[in-house]
Structures are given as structure tokens and as C-alpha cells.
Design an enzyme around this catalytic site. Structure first.
Site, PDB file in Angstrom:
ATOM      1  N   CYS A  33       0.817  -1.226   0.000  1.00  0.00           N
ATOM      2  CA  CYS A  33       0.000   0.000   0.000  1.00  0.00           C
ATOM      3  C   CYS A  33       0.840   1.261   0.000  1.00  0.00           C
ATOM      4  O   CYS A  33       0.307   2.354  -0.146  1.00  0.00           O
ATOM      5  CB  CYS A  33      -0.947  -0.002   1.194  1.00  0.00           C
ATOM      6  SG  CYS A  33      -0.118   0.143   2.776  1.00  0.00           S
ATOM      7  N   ASP A  35       2.550   2.510   2.549  1.00  0.00           N
ATOM      8  CA  ASP A  35       2.682   3.140   3.859  1.00  0.00           C
ATOM      9  C   ASP A  35       4.092   2.930   4.399  1.00  0.00           C
ATOM     10  O   ASP A  35       4.624   1.829   4.365  1.00  0.00           O
ATOM     11  CB  ASP A  35       1.686   2.555   4.868  1.00  0.00           C
ATOM     12  CG  ASP A  35       0.251   2.916   4.549  1.00  0.00           C
ATOM     13  OD1 ASP A  35       0.026   3.961   3.920  1.00  0.00           O
ATOM     14  OD2 ASP A  35      -0.643   2.137   4.923  1.00  0.00           O
ATOM     15  N   CYS A  58      -1.781   6.378   4.393  1.00  0.00           N
ATOM     16  CA  CYS A  58      -3.213   6.672   4.441  1.00  0.00           C
ATOM     17  C   CYS A  58      -3.629   7.172   5.827  1.00  0.00           C
ATOM     18  O   CYS A  58      -2.836   7.199   6.766  1.00  0.00           O
ATOM     19  CB  CYS A  58      -3.999   5.425   4.072  1.00  0.00           C
ATOM     20  SG  CYS A  58      -3.810   4.073   5.257  1.00  0.00           S
ATOM     21  N   CYS A 102      -2.239  -1.622   8.737  1.00  0.00           N
ATOM     22  CA  CYS A 102      -1.699  -0.364   9.270  1.00  0.00           C
ATOM     23  C   CYS A 102      -1.369  -0.511  10.753  1.00  0.00           C
ATOM     24  O   CYS A 102      -0.366   0.016  11.221  1.00  0.00           O
ATOM     25  CB  CYS A 102      -2.687   0.776   9.065  1.00  0.00           C
ATOM     26  SG  CYS A 102      -2.986   1.133   7.326  1.00  0.00           S
TER      27      CYS A 102
END
Length: 128
Positions: A33, A35, A58, A102
Site C-alpha cells: 500500500c 505506507d 493513508c 496499518c
């Protein structure tokens, strides 16, 4: 999609920034993603005296970074190591399944910072 607490930490993240003379630095990323998180810790008497983060990612990544700094500040290193990925998500009132990675990154970055601190301590002892 996000809980009010996730939105609060995303909108007003705590402990943002860098500690220039950090005792430990943990950087992790998820190429899926994009991150990336970096956690900086300052340690005194085996406790996390200060903790800051920089995150590229994000809203959930920013919120998990913010909340883990609040969860870890003031804890001993062993207590901070016991913070699990699930506890990070629970502290935020939950995360959507697609965003659970996350919370993994935040917990992993904290553990990496503590590992870096301990490695530096060992290196200092060996080099004396």
C-alpha cells in the site's frame, strides 16, 4: 468506514515529528500500500520518555502511528514490546479489515525502535 477515534487521530495526530538525538529508530513499510512509518524513541531509566513518528501513508496509518505513541509513552521497554497489533486497532475502536495492516506497521515500527535502542546499548558496551 473509520471510527470517530480514527478520524480524530488522523485529523489531529499526536507526537508528530522527529527526535534528532533519538536513542532508537524503527522504520517499517508495506510495499503493498506504500505506507511507511518511522518511530523515534528517547529512553530514560528503561522507560520511553519521549516518542515521535513520521508516517507517509493513508489516514489509518497516520491514526495508528499517533495512537501507538500515546500507548507507549511512559511505559517500560518490556511493557511497550507487549503492545500487540490487535491492541492498536482496539485502541482506535477498530479498523476496517482492509486497513488492519496499518496497525501491524505501527506495532512493528515500535518494536523495531526498541530493538534498535537495545542494539545500540549492546554495541556501546562492546566498544568500551
Amino acid at each position: 468506514m473509520y471510527t470517530p477515534k480514527v478520524m480524530e487521530h488522523f485529523s489531529n495526530p499526536r507526537n508528530v515529528g522527529e527526535i534528532p538525538d533519538a536513542d532508537g529508530i524503527g522504520e517499517v513499510g508495506n510495499p503493498k500500500c506504500g505506507d511507511m512509518m518511522t518511530i523515534y524513541i528517547k529512553v530514560e531509566n528503561d522507560r520511553i520518555k519521549d516518542i515521535k513518528f513520521k508516517t507517509f501513508g493513508c489516514g489509518a496509518a497516520i491514526a495508528t502511528s499517533s495512537v501507538i505513541t500515546m500507548m507507549a509513552k511512559g511505559k517500560t521497554l518490556d511493557e511497550a514490546l507487549d503492545i500487540t497489533r490487535d491492541q492498536v486497532a482496539e485502541e482506535l475502536g477498530g479498523l476496517p479489515p482492509v486497513k488492519m495492516h496499518c496497525s501491524n506497521l505501527a506495532a512493528d515500527a515500535l518494536k523495531a525502535a526498541i530493538g534498535d535502542y537495545r542494539k545500540r546499548q549492546t554495541t556501546d558496551i562492546v566498544s568500551r
